[in-house]
Scaffold this motif. Structure first.
Motif, PDB file in Angstrom:
ATOM      1  N   VAL A 106       0.777  -1.084  -0.004  1.00 17.69           N
ATOM      2  CA  VAL A 106       0.053   0.004  -0.136  1.00 17.69           C
ATOM      3  C   VAL A 106       0.814   1.242  -0.121  1.00 17.69           C
ATOM      4  O   VAL A 106       2.065   1.141   0.182  1.00 17.69           O
ATOM      5  N   LEU A 141      -3.830   0.649  -2.806  1.00 10.05           N
ATOM      6  CA  LEU A 141      -2.838  -0.404  -3.315  1.00 10.05           C
ATOM      7  C   LEU A 141      -2.189   0.203  -4.190  1.00 10.05           C
ATOM      8  O   LEU A 141      -2.352   1.086  -4.947  1.00 10.05           O
ATOM      9  N   ALA A 147       0.734  -4.724  -5.691  1.00 12.87           N
ATOM     10  CA  ALA A 147      -0.095  -5.440  -4.898  1.00 12.87           C
ATOM     11  C   ALA A 147      -0.797  -7.022  -5.233  1.00 12.87           C
ATOM     12  O   ALA A 147      -1.022  -6.987  -6.730  1.00 12.87           O
ATOM     13  N   ILE A 172      -1.112  -7.032   2.688  1.00 10.54           N
ATOM     14  CA  ILE A 172      -1.216  -6.962   1.586  1.00 10.54           C
ATOM     15  C   ILE A 172      -0.080  -7.508   0.679  1.00 10.54           C
ATOM     16  O   ILE A 172       1.195  -6.811   0.529  1.00 10.54           O
TER      17      ILE A 172
END
Length: 858
Positions: free
Chosen positions: A589, A614, A618, A744
């Protein structure tokens, strides 16, 4: 024919059941973390293996067959070796360096007994005693020590000339010195031997014997010869013993395990060359410390311990009760001295004696003036009684006086005089009534009550007291229960406080340290006991609600709520007070890090938006939410306050020389608050936290030895981030909770294969390929693989398993970043030869029995 079928069917069923019983499962070594196994767990593992017929090598081979890595097998072997080494550590002995110190040897038979005898002095030579009479060889050799064959001599020449000789006296009584010749020293004392050796060496060292000699001689006895001593009679192990030539009578008795209960302690005889040379009295050593008779023994000495002759018993109030052996000329006074004298509570004017006369026992009293002339006889039992547990001139004062207790009585003692002697009555004394408990001659009691106030004022005649009277002056506080109020909830010092007249709600809150930061002044509840005596009143308590603001403690309350004894005050928590809660977002992010939760409805999509969204790398399908489980040890409000105060205190103390007066006062207040909060933290644990800890403890205790005893405090929740981003605030968009971590990951093009495969590895992900394709990339299944148990852990934490329908297996779909895991089948213990033989023999016997039954039926 049907009977034969029944017979063989039974045999086959029993064979099948026997093989099932023998096919016991053992723990799966692939689930063991070797580095976390304790010594006790290793011991239990070895015991289990031994019970199943496995050696250490078999264990390591089993571990290898289950897919355990070479490093872990090496660790397991090393840990087993360490445990075995610790078993043998106690048997190891360190080497002894050569020196001139005499080497000790065991001269005791280690006869131990946990039963202590009541015969005075009997336990002194037993190994259970703290006294040790083992020979101490490394002491200066006495000058009167007579040398003999076997003694080792060290001769040192020092000064102008230096030389060293070491020689042992041979059986002929000579020592042989180099360039000097033999010197006869047997039968000489140390002093005489030194003079003879010095004279002989004078021919070699010319100035050794001159008056102004600058050369000197030193003679030292090294390892001593041994002697043989015979010990007969009433000893634990009579016989002939080998001892040091420095051994004494006490050493010999200790070597023989001590004297038996039938042996004498007063007349132990030592014979040398068939002549009596000494008689030892053990009591003389125990009582007076006299060891003059403990002579040094010589070779072929004989010690005779005969039976006792006169033993009496002394019981009761003496310092050392028990059985004592007395000589014919010793009196009762001597017996009392052996027992250490009378105890503090002894009645010493008369001693009762029980004596056997004409086949019967008679009792007599021996008075004080007879102690020095009364001669005890064998079998006498003397009893020293204690003084009577009663007072001759006592009265007792109890209750509301300044000095209650026991007082002496005279003919003039009255209630007034004894109150004055006890420093007078206390202010809370109940003056309307007092009473005297009087003991009559037959030990019955009567109660005499009177008006204490009138007696003290002279309106009532004074009462004369008698021996053993108990004067009770009541306290007004004793006639009513202790009064208090209790405050709980959001105050700094909740608890119970003593009640006093005129106490208000505001006063008690101030006593409790005021409101804490989470308190609200609204709806302060005061619960009061119901004192209404009406029969139709079923209320349990009276409830009073007070509405105020937090600032009312700083103001004068115009309408104060006056409290009553036993009121219970509850301060509520402010419903709008919340401690900040935080979540974290990591990975791909724009602004990863820690974020505070804004409101109770904040969701995953809100957190991603606050973090800048994002980035291009990602991996949306692999997004995972880490959330705390019920096993997470959550920090309480009190613990958070303690942590905050500790950090503030440490910050203030960084530069103590630059602190102002106000900062010093702040540090003192912080220390006081820390002590208060730590005490509250110990005493105010919540019921739910306690129940959770107890349940966890129960589960851990029931878990197996080699199982996974680590309960996870957090777990991964599989989320579908792509759907969350498409439909924010939907059901899949989870509401955030304290401590959540959103991860993520970066895009990946691989997947991992683990478990029972020929070559577990990480391979490149290929779109459209089945799970079976990737298993074949790892060499296929291992022969111990549980194929229908294969499962896939996807990058977002979700798990999919293999499904089965009839004979078909439906493997889950593979995906980027996933992990394919193939578990192993449980290991069966192979049948041993002896097990097969036992089963075969049992089945053969059973077959014969069944055949015999069938023949009998025919």
């Amino acid at each position: 024919m049907p009977k034969n079928k029944i017979k063989w069917t039974l045999a086959l069923v029993l064979l099948f059941l026997t093989f099932l019983a023998l096919g016991q499962t053992i723990p799966d070594f692939s689930s063991i973390n070797v580095s976390q196994l304790s010594d006790n767990q290793i011991e239990q593992l070895l015991k289990q293996a031994s019970a199943s017929g496995y050696s250490q090598e078999d264990l390591l081979q089993l571990a290898k067959s289950q897919g355990v890595s070479v490093d872990d097998i090496a660790k397991l072997g090393s840990r087993i070796g360490e445990v075995k080494s610790k078993r043998m550590a106690a048997a190891l002995q360190s080497p002894i360096n050569d020196s001139r110190l005499r080497k000790t040897y065991r001269d005791s038979l280690s006869i131990t007994s946990s039963i202590e005898s009541d015969i005075f002095g009997l336990n002194i030579f037993k190994n259970s005693s703290f006294l040790s009479f083992q020979s101490n060889l490394n002491v200066p050799t006495p000058e009167n020590y007579i040398l003999g064959p076997g003694d080792e001599l060290f001769i040192d020449i020092y000064g102008q000339s230096e030389s060293y000789y070491q020689a042992e006296i041979n059986p002929d009584g000579n020592i042989l010195l180099e360039n000097v010749g033999p010197i006869s020293v047997s039968g000489l004392s140390i002093k005489e031997a030194k003079s003879r050796i010095k004279s002989k060496l004078g021919n070699t060292y010319s100035d050794l014997n001159s008056r102004e000699s600058s050369t000197f001689l030193s003679l030292t006895v090294g390892q001593l010869r041994t002697i043989r001593v015979s010990i007969v009679g009433s000893v634990q192990i009579p016989g002939t013993f080998t001892m040091s030539s420095l051994g004494s009578v006490f050493n010999a008795l200790y070597t023989a395990g001590g004297i038996t209960e039938n042996g004498t302690l007063r007349e132990i005889k030592i014979y040398r060359n068939s002549k009596l040379i000494s008689v030892v009295d053990i009591y003389d050593f125990i009582v007076n410390g006299n060891s003059e008779k403990n002579i040094t023994l010589q070779n072929d000495d004989v010690i005779i311990v005969g039976p006792y002759t006169n033993r009496v018993t002394l019981t009761g109030a003496v310092k050392i009760p028990g059985r004592f052996e007395l000589k014919p000329d010793e009196t009762l006074k001597t017996l009392i001295d052996y027992a250490g004298g009378f105890s503090d509570a002894a009645y010493s004017k008369t001693i009762k004696v029980s004596r056997i006369v004409d086949g019967e026992r008679v009792i007599a009293n021996v008075h004080t003036d007879q102690f020095e002339v009364f001669n005890p006889r064998p079998g006498d039992i003397f009893e020293v009684e204690e003084v009577l547990d009663r007072y001759k001139n006592r009265i007792v004062v109890k209750g509301a006086v300044f000095r209650p207790g026991d007082f002496s009585i005279t003919e003039e003692t009255t209630v007034k005089s004894i109150i004055e002697e006890s420093e007078g009555i206390r202010p809370e004394a109940f003056l309307n009534r007092a009473y005297i408990i009087r003991t009559a001659q037959d030990l019955s009691t009567e109660t005499i009550s009177f008006d204490l106030g009138k007696l003290l004022n002279g309106e009532l005649a004074d009462i004369k007291l008698q021996r053993e009277d108990v004067l009770n002056i009541l306290s007004g506080n004793d006639l009513k229960s202790e009064r208090y109020v209790e405050i709980s909830g959001e105050v700094n010092n909740p608890g119970i406080y003593p009640y006093s007249e005129g106490m208000s709600l505001q006063d008690v809150i101030l006593f409790a340290g005021g409101f804490n930061e989470s308190a609200t002044g609204k709806r302060i509840e005061v619960t009061r006991r119901v004192t209404d005596e009406k029969e139709d009143n079923f209320d349990l308590s009276e409830l009073i609600v007070k509405d105020a603001n937090l600032d009312f403690l700083n103001q004068q309350d115009e309408d104060p709520l006056l409290l009553r004894p036993f009121d219970n005050i509850l301060i509520r928590r402010n419903p709008n007070f919340h401690i900040q809660e935080f979540v974290s977002i990591e990975g791909q992010v724009v602004y990863p890090g820690r974020y505070a939760i804004k409101n109770q409805g904040e969701r995953i999509s809100d957190l991603i938006e606050r973090s800048g969204g994002l980035n291009d790398y990602a991996f949306i399908e692999g997004a995972t939410l880490i959330r705390r489980t019920e096993f997470f040890e959550e920090e309480t409000d009190i613990e958070q306050q303690i942590d905050d105060l500790v950090q503030l205190q440490q910050r203030l103390q960084l530069e103590p020389e630059a602190l102002t007066e106000s900062e010093y006062l702040l540090i003192n207040r912080i220390e006081e608050n820390l002590l208060r909060l730590e005490e509250r933290n110990e005493n105010n644990q919540s019921l739910s936290s306690f129940a959770k800890r107890e349940r966890l403890k129960e589960i851990l205790e029931k878990n197996s030895l080699l199982g996974n005893n680590q309960f996870k405090q957090a777990e991964a929740i599989g989320i579908k981030l792509s759907e969350i981003l498409r439909n924010p605030s939907s059901n899949v968009d989870l509401v955030l909770e304290e401590g959540d971590v959103l991860i993520i990951p970066k895009k990946t093009e691989t997947l991992r294969l683990r478990g029972k495969l020929l070559y577990p590895t990480t391979v490149r992900f290929e779109e459209g390929k089945s799970l079976k394709h990737y298993i074949n990339s790892a060499g296929g299944f291992d022969n111990r693989a549980k194929r229908n148990g294969t499962y896939v852990v996807y990058a977002n934490g979700e798990v999919a398993r293999t499904k089965r329908f009839l004979w078909f297996k439906f493997y889950p779909k593979a995906a980027r970043g996933a992990e394919i895991i193939v578990p192993s089948k449980p290991l069966k213990i192979p049948l041993r030869i002896q097990d097969v033989v036992a089963v075969t023999s049992g089945l053969a016997t059973l077959a014969l029995v069944v055949s015999q039954i069938a023949n009998n039926n025919n």
